[in-house]
Motif scaffolding. Structure first.
Motif: not given
Length: 896
Positions: A376-394
């Protein structure tokens, strides 16, 4: 009530018991020496035990061993084998083996069938018979060498028989039969000549191949090959349990491990690749049989082997029981079948399986659960760290679904069972936390269970059992003084009982097993983490709408904060694990949902407003100081982010929004003045200071705004300095910020004569400092004169370094020299150090061009040489320089 003797009486009792033990040990050693002397032929020298030359020698043995009786001579240890003889015998046997191989391969064709048979038979029989004669004469090493030659000859005989007598037979089938025959032959030979070490291990090695090669030769399917491997492993286990000789048993352990592992891999591969439930039944039967064999071997094995057998059995049962339903469900759901099978292994606590084997099965269950959770770690990491990409286009606009906001390319359809796995694990851990006393009563028989029969201890070889209590020089740890007798927790000589105090021979229960409260706390903490992860992954797998995902994660943060607040202030017995874990997970969840909310303006305000309110409410309701401080700091961070959002909503540039960011630091100063010495005040004010630092960073691109922000920060620092407990740090900070704001403002206005603005500030400041020194002679010179002098000297020094004329540096140098002399005359530290530093830097500025010219004219080798010479001089006079530095430090310290 137990009687606790006085220390003097107890010490006397212990001394008596130790003296009795020493006397008994001396008697046993004397008897042992007599027995060894009786078994050896009499030496042609003096009578045994009579050694006048050793009367004055110190007793041999390990340090702390009891003294030996008068006239006692320790038995002579058997001498080590003669290495030269072994080398010669090894080389001789090797040469004979090479000659035999060369004869068989090269000279075989030049002889008739009768001659060939006669030669091989004669040489083999001679090599087999010679060790028996040599053993009777005591030539053991020579017998071993000839036995090794005989082993090679029997292999060559088998090759010769296949090449001449049965050339048309299948090579694998003939090898299987030959290996079986040779294994039986060498087993009988090793049992007859028991003093030889090579035959029985060689027979074990040969016994590994008949079943495997036979199945291979018959073209059997992989399942039959697996059964052949398992049968060989069972045979090896029987040899390891009841075989004769350490070499044979060790060889059987190694061979059995390899064969059992191979059989398990065959069964697991067939089970995983089965086309349906019926196809998985036959590999499951192989795996279950392997599990039964492993448990049978672990039943009376020592602790390490028993636990290893339990682990192997547990994993095999999971692969067999989970493989059948896993073959009937889609690939993404197979992990759930294995997880349920692994959880079912926990029922072993209610069986009559020995304790160590049952512990191994439980370890296998935990390993299966851990493996399922790792998936389950890959999916959980994607959920937690995926929104970091929004910092470049707030605030680019809300996404349609949860997955699109994450920006992940994971195959979510294959992770469909992951939330269920996490939810099941969380539910079981939560149930264990809720009904821990009942679970402890269920597991009590396993904890109190004793290992059956001999061989269950941790000491000694397999099958030998625990050494008898009190036996001298017993192997392992059971017979050592102070070691615990099995099942009692007391030293073997004390006869203590379990749970008794240390002076009665017992041991505290806390040293024997982990605390139940700690285990319960770990279960509750794991339930909180896994439950949170299950809900997050469920939203991603179902691809819920963006608004639902944001609202759901915010609600999760609220629930975790409620759990943390409810258990805050718990003790250190393990009950604090749940609230602490909930607090850490709440912080991680808050960061995740905060990043996720950056997709739209409305969601950003809603989420950070809710988070600020939640953490503020948690800070009010929390009981412990640390948790309350963490909640307050998180609320302050949320407020700072909201103030930054306000500037973006108003269309302000980053440097224009910097003053808005200072609203939260201003509130923290007021909040600190309200709380004063409360434990939460300092963390909140430090967080506000970090927010002010962010505001300064935002204003750096624009100098006028930077000066304004620095001045506002100075006002906030001065407001904090009103409080006595903040005055030492905040006062200096406020002065520095005001001066820095002035410099930045002057630089932004392109002022070329800063003295026109700084001197009107310096003169009144020095007058005020002089009046304060007259009123309070003990006041520091830094407080009285430091701000006023720095207000003019430092800006002038900065301008002088870029001024091409000579007037400013000259006037600044003269002023700095006067200030330095005044500081030395009146012993004022601030004047001496500030004036001296400015004078030195001003002089360096004036000398810099000439230094550069001289450095360019000098040879390249001269600067390193001068540096080395300086280091040598300093090193040679290091103590004197150290004393000079200490005197200078003391002199400066005495100044005001």
């Amino acid at each position: 009530m137990e009687h606790v003797p006085p220390p003097a009486e107890e010490l006397a009792r212990l001394d008596r018991e130790l003296a009795e033990l020493d006397a008994r040990r001396a008697q046993l050693l004397t008897r042992r020496a007599w027995l060894l002397a009786a078994l050896r032929p009499p030496a042609p020298t003096a009578a045994p035990g009579w050694n006048p030359s050793a009367w004055g020698a110190p007793p041999s043995g390990r340090p702390g061993a009891p003294a030996q009786p008068w006239g006692y001579v320790p038995p002579k240890q058997p001498s080590a084998p003669r290495s030269a003889q072994n080398v010669l015998l090894t080389l001789g046997g090797l040469l004979l083996t090479i000659a035999a191989i060369a004869f068989t391969l090269v000279s075989w064709g030049s002889m008739g069938i009768g001659g060939r048979s006669a030669v091989l038979a004669l040489v083999t029989v001679g090599a087999l018979a010679a060790p028996a004669v040599l053993l009777r004469r005591g030539l053991t090493a020579t017998a071993e060498a000839l036995a090794a030659l005989a082993l090679v000859l029997t292999l060559l005989d088998a090759y010769a028989v296949h090449a001449v007598a049965a050339p048309d037979t299948d090579g694998l089938g003939f090898t299987a039969v030959a290996a079986g025959v040779l294994a039986a032959l060498w087993t009988a030979y090793g049992l007859v000549l028991g003093k030889l070490h090579l035959p029985l291990p060689a027979a074990v090695v040969l016994a590994q191949w008949p079943l495997l090669f036979g199945a291979w030769a018959a073209g059997a399917p992989a399942l039959v090959v697996g059964w052949a491997l398992l049968g060989t492993a069972v045979l090896d286990g029987a040899i390891a349990r009841w075989g004769k000789g350490t070499g044979a048993r060790v060889t059987a352990c190694v061979g059995g491990s390899v064969m059992a592992f191979s059989a398990l891999m065959v069964g697991l591969t067939l089970s995983v690749t089965a086309s349906g439930p019926l196809g998985a039944l036959a590999p499951g039967a192989l795996l279950l049989t392997a599990a039964a064999a492993a448990l049978a071997g672990a039943w009376r094995a020592p602790r390490g082997f028993a636990r290893a057998g339990g682990v192997v059995a547990g994993l095999a049962v999971v692969a067999a029981a989970g493989g059948v339903p896993a073959a009937a469900v889609p690939e993404g759901w197979r992990v759930l079948a294995y997880l349920l099978a692994g959880l079912a292994l926990t029922a072993v606590v209610r069986t009559r399986l020995p304790r160590n084997a049952a512990i191994g099965v439980l370890v296998a269950s935990a390993a299966v659960v851990a493996g399922a959770l790792v998936g389950a770690l890959p999916g959980l990491a994607a959920v937690l760290l995926g929104p970091v990409t929004l910092l470049s286009d707030v605030w680019a606009g809300p996404s349609e679904g949860f997955r699109s906001a994450l920006g992940s390319t994971l195959p979510w359809s294959e992770l469909a069972a992951t939330p269920v796995v996490l939810a099941v694990s969380a539910g079981l851990l939560g149930a264990a936390y809720r009904w821990w006393p009942s679970l402890a009563r269920i597991a009590a028989p396993l904890i109190a269970r004793e290992e059956p029969g001999p061989g269950a201890g941790s000491a000694g070889a397999p099958g030998t059992g625990t050494p008898e209590a009190g036996a001298p020089d017993a192997g392992g740890t059971a017979g050592a003084p102070g070691a615990a007798a099995p099942g009692t927790g007391a030293p073997w000589y004390a006869g203590g009982r379990a749970g008794a105090p240390w002076f009665a021979g017992g041991a505290p229960a806390a040293r024997r097993r982990p605390s139940g409260a700690a285990l319960r706390g770990a279960a509750g903490a794991g339930a909180a983490v896994l439950g949170w992860g299950a809900l997050l992954l469920a939203g991603a797998v179902l691809d819920v709408p963006y608004a639902v995902a944001v609202a759901g994660e915010t609600v999760l943060v609220a629930g975790l904060l409620a759990l943390a607040v409810r258990g805050s202030g718990s003790g250190r017995d393990g009950s604090a694990a749940v609230p602490v874990t909930a607090l850490m997970v709440a912080l991680a969840a808050a960061v995740s949902v905060g990043l996720l909310s950056l997709a739209s303006e409305g969601s950003s305000y809603a989420v950070f407003g809710a988070l600020t309110a939640l953490f503020a409410a948690a800070s009010v309701r929390a009981g412990a100081g640390v948790e309350r401080a963490v909640f307050a700091v998180a609320a302050t961070v949320g407020g700072t982010v909201l103030s930054g959002f306000a500037g973006r909503s108003l269309g302000l540039a980053p440097h224009e929004a910097a003053p808005l960011v200072l609203l939260v630091p201003a509130l923290t100063v007021l909040f600190g003045a309200r709380l004063r010495r409360h434990p939460v005040a300092l963390p909140v004010e430090m967080t506000g200071a970090m927010g002010a630092l962010v505001a300064v960073g935002l204003a750096v691109p624009d100098a006028p705004f930077l000066a304004l922000v620095l001045a506002l920060c100075g006002v906030l620092a001065a407001g904090a300095a009103v409080r006595p407990e903040r005055r030492p740090a905040a006062g200096y900070l406020a002065a520095a910020l005001f001066v820095l704001a002035t410099w930045v403002r002057l630089a932004a206005s392109e002022v070329s004569f800063p003295e026109a603005y700084t001197l009107p500030v310096t003169v009144p400041a020095l007058v005020v400092g002089f009046l304060r020194r007259r009123k309070d002679p003990e006041a520091s010179s830094w407080t009285a004169y430091g701000p006023g002098l720095a207000a003019t000297l430092l800006p002038s020094l900065a301008v002088a370094w870029t001024d091409p004329d000579w007037q400013r540096p000259l006037l600044l140098g003269v002023a700095a020299l006067v200030i330095t002399l005044l500081g030395a005359r009146y012993r004022l530290q601030a004047l001496l150090l500030l004036g001296g530093a400015v004078l030195a830097l001003d002089g360096l500025h004036e000398l810099a061009p000439y230094v550069v010219q001289v450095a360019g004219a000098l040879p390249r080798w001269l600067p390193p040489a001068l540096a080395g010479l300086l280091l040598l001089v300093v090193g040679a006079t290091y103590e004197q320089r150290l004393r000079d530095a200490r005197r200078l430090k003391d002199a400066l310290g005495r100044m005001r």
